[in-house]
Design an enzyme around this catalytic site. Structure first.
Site, PDB file in Angstrom:
ATOM      1  N   HIS A 241       0.654  -0.923   0.014  1.00 44.44           N
ATOM      2  CA  HIS A 241      -0.014   0.311   0.688  1.00 44.44           C
ATOM      3  C   HIS A 241       0.908   1.741  -0.161  1.00 44.44           C
ATOM      4  CE1 HIS A 241      -2.494   2.708   1.611  1.00 44.44           C
ATOM      5  NE2 HIS A 241      -3.675   2.013   1.334  1.00 44.44           N
TER       6      HIS A 241
ATOM      7  N   ASP B  45       3.264  -4.443   7.710  1.00 39.10           N
ATOM      8  CA  ASP B  45       1.843  -3.848   7.489  1.00 39.10           C
ATOM      9  C   ASP B  45       0.629  -4.782   7.711  1.00 39.10           C
ATOM     10  OD1 ASP B  45      -0.519  -2.611   6.965  1.00 39.10           O
ATOM     11  OD2 ASP B  45       0.383  -1.852   4.736  1.00 39.10           O
TER      12      ASP B  45
ATOM     13  N   GLN C  88      -4.235  -4.974   7.103  1.00 43.79           N
ATOM     14  CA  GLN C  88      -5.770  -5.628   6.406  1.00 43.79           C
ATOM     15  C   GLN C  88      -5.326  -7.396   6.921  1.00 43.79           C
ATOM     16  OE1 GLN C  88      -8.052  -4.947   4.204  1.00 43.79           O
ATOM     17  NE2 GLN C  88      -7.128  -3.068   3.374  1.00 43.79           N
TER      18      GLN C  88
ATOM     19  N   LYS D  96     -10.257  -0.352  10.479  1.00 49.01           N
ATOM     20  CA  LYS D  96     -10.584  -1.568   9.665  1.00 49.01           C
ATOM     21  C   LYS D  96     -11.091  -2.733  10.851  1.00 49.01           C
ATOM     22  CE  LYS D  96      -7.121  -0.098   6.062  1.00 49.01           C
ATOM     23  NZ  LYS D  96      -8.260   0.430   4.784  1.00 49.01           N
TER      24      LYS D  96
ATOM     25  N   CYS E  23      -5.096   2.497  -3.385  1.00 50.16           N
ATOM     26  CA  CYS E  23      -3.837   3.182  -3.142  1.00 50.16           C
ATOM     27  C   CYS E  23      -2.240   2.042  -3.212  1.00 50.16           C
ATOM     28  CB  CYS E  23      -3.453   3.057  -1.594  1.00 50.16           C
ATOM     29  SG  CYS E  23      -4.547   4.242  -1.374  1.00 50.16           S
TER      30      CYS E  23
END
Lengths: 152, 401
Positions: free
Chosen positions: B121, B198, B201, B224, B355
């Site tokens: 991202h 990261d 997600q 999220k 993104c």
């Protein structure tokens, strides 16, 4: 509730499938790039301006694809301004923008985009090619973005 | 599969979209919020609001307990190395920028290499671009394979440069790929790199155990995973945080302040300058409690079942291309048109580059359409998605009516 048919009118679907003036124009003494960061669409507009007249005009979408609205709008735009004086093209741009922000319906086949008004998320798609044309006619070298253009 | 009665907890799902039931399939962008989370925020402001860590009165102690209690809840949820290794942020983006701005500036020097992947991202790419440009370091982007996975051969080649830092996503936000994060971390460590994952997600959808992953920094976003917008955390090994310079200067992050210099508070407070987002922390803790009540394993199982069903049925529609590990191509309707058409049936999907512009360039498309599921989605949502995609195909003459 507005219908999808108001947005995707036959004229638009037709110009999306068979875009007119969809090529690289050489020579061209005016070019500009437009970018819609929202969806990633990019457009390149080429124009040959002789004296006061847009003798020829064409467009390409460098990443290979644009949405139906942006592609059909570019196609109909080239058809509308080809052979016209620069001032008339700029006046059409203004009329088109006015229509999309709720003003009167634009002349000729451009009226097909009247339905876009009910889909605020797609106004930028319809305006993209016109902003690029405007930049090309102004000899602007930096790519123009729909985000900086003031349309919502 | 989870019971769709769960929807009763989410007030927004009662909303009608163009006369249709709201089919919310943009969970990778942000999730909807359960009443329990909203109540926790309301309750905090109604009963415990004061500035934290400073007042010598009972209410301030209550606010501090709410805030620090939330930190503990998040530490347990991801099995953090220590509670003081949880720094509250306003999301994954800030977490990664914190690592780049603090650890990065102190440790990445001219001539060093930082490794990222082509599926990162922008939030796990642009901070490293900025750091490398500032320090004169080299940024190396690892390629993805045609089926949307990190190219392990290229990853290995990138490690030959002995990078200072390796950053990658646990789960790709554009493709849904679950990367072998523990294995990638092991390889990167063997090459002497510090590892940033990261987790934006992954944390909402999988059971995350940062100690088992073995990475050094793990960033997550609250919004999220049912939490409020502007909430998030950076999970880090305490020893790394101890050695790092502060990120934002201000109140709370200091120990003592003189005219011309200051000393720093203990971790994690050293990285939390200014009045924190206590509401965000409290809301995030309530979201975590909600997810734990359902169980992360059940959530993962539920979403995998929905994704399998959706991929299988969408694949049967002419002109549909599935990107990511389940691959085959065509793609005849621009994602932006698809999103507009689906919206008319109340189906919210995301159209765009997500993104991840470097990834879109490699896929050879300006954008894709992304449907992403969460706990309140059911097979009826897959039905709505499939029917709306079929309708779009008919409108554009791609699918025979």
């Amino acid at each position: 509730m507005s219908d999808l048919g108001d947005l995707y009118q036959q004229t638009i679907l037709d110009h999306n499938r068979n875009p007119r003036n969809f090529r690289r124009l050489e020579p061209a003494n005016r070019t500009a790039e437009g970018h819609n960061p929202l969806c990633g669409d990019r457009i390149k507009v080429y124009a040959q301006v002789d004296g006061d007249t847009i003798s020829d005009i064409a467009f390409q979408m460098p990443d290979g694809a644009g949405c139906a609205i942006s592609k059909a709008s570019a196609s109909l735009m080239t058809a509308a301004v080809k052979g016209k004086p620069v001032a008339e093209a700029e006046a059409l741009f203004q009329a088109f923008r006015d229509m999309l922000s709720g003003g009167p319906i634009a002349p000729g086949k451009l009226a097909a985009f009247g339905g876009v008004r009910a889909f605020p998320a797609r106004v930028k798609c319809a305006n993209l090619a016109w902003h690029a044309l405007h930049a090309a006619l102004q000899n602007q070298s930096d790519p123009v973005s729909t985000e900086s253009a003031g349309d919502f | 599969m989870l019971d769709t009665n769960i929807r009763a907890d989410f007030p927004i799902l009662a909303r009608k979209e163009h006369g249709h039931r709201l089919v919310y399939l943009d969970n990778a962008a942000t999730t909807q919020k359960p009443r329990q989370m909203l109540d926790a925020i309301l309750n905090y402001y109604s009963t415990s609001n004061a500035n934290v860590h400073r007042g010598a009165y009972g209410l301030a102690v209550a606010a501090t307990e709410a805030y620090e209690g939330a930190r503990g809840a998040i530490a347990r949820f991801v099995n953090a190395w220590a509670v003081e290794g949880v720094v509250f942020t306003r999301g994954t983006t800030e977490g990664i920028n914190l690592v780049a701005g603090s650890w990065g500036r102190a440790n990445v020097k001219a001539g060093d290499t930082v490794v990222v992947t082509a599926m990162d991202h922008h939030s796990n790419l642009v901070p490293w671009q900025m750091l490398c440009a500032e320090q004169g370091a080299t940024l190396r982007m690892v390629e993805v394979t045609a089926d949307g996975r990190i190219d392990l051969l290229d990853f290995g080649r990138a490690l030959e440069a002995r990078p200072r830092l390796v950053a990658f996503p646990y789960v790709s936000n554009s493709l849904g790929t679950v990367n072998p994060a523990a294995e990638l971390t092991r390889l990167a460590h063997a090459a002497g790199a510090v590892v940033v994952v990261d987790g934006a997600q992954a944390t909402p959808h999988l059971r995350v155990d940062v100690q088992a992953l073995g990475c050094d920094f793990y960033a997550l976003s609250g919004h999220k995973m049912l939490g409020p917008m502007g909430s998030g955390a950076l999970i880090a090994k305490p020893a790394l945080l101890e050695a790092m310079p502060p990120y934002h200067g201000g109140g709370e992050m200091i120990e003592r302040v003189w005219d011309d210099h200051s000393t720093w508070n203990q971790i994690p407070h050293k990285f939390e300058g200014g009045t924190p987002n206590v509401e965000g922390a409290v809301g995030l803790a309530a979201a975590v409690a909600y997810l734990e009540r359902i169980g992360m394993d059940k959530i993962a199982e539920h979403e995998q079942a929905l994704a399998r069903e959706a991929i299988e049925r969408l694949s049967q529609i002419e002109g549909v291309t599935i990107y990511g590990p389940k691959d085959h191509r065509a793609g005849d309707i621009h994602p932006h048109d698809l999103a507009t058409i689906l919206d008319r049936d109340g189906v919210c999907i995301r159209a765009g580059h997500h993104c991840t512009q470097p990834l879109m360039r490699r896929l050879g498309v300006p954008a894709t359409a992304r449907a992403s599921f969460y706990i309140y989605n059911g097979v009826d949502d897959v039905d709505a998605l499939v029917a709306a995609v079929r309708k779009a195909g008919e409108l554009f003459g791609v699918v025979t009516a």
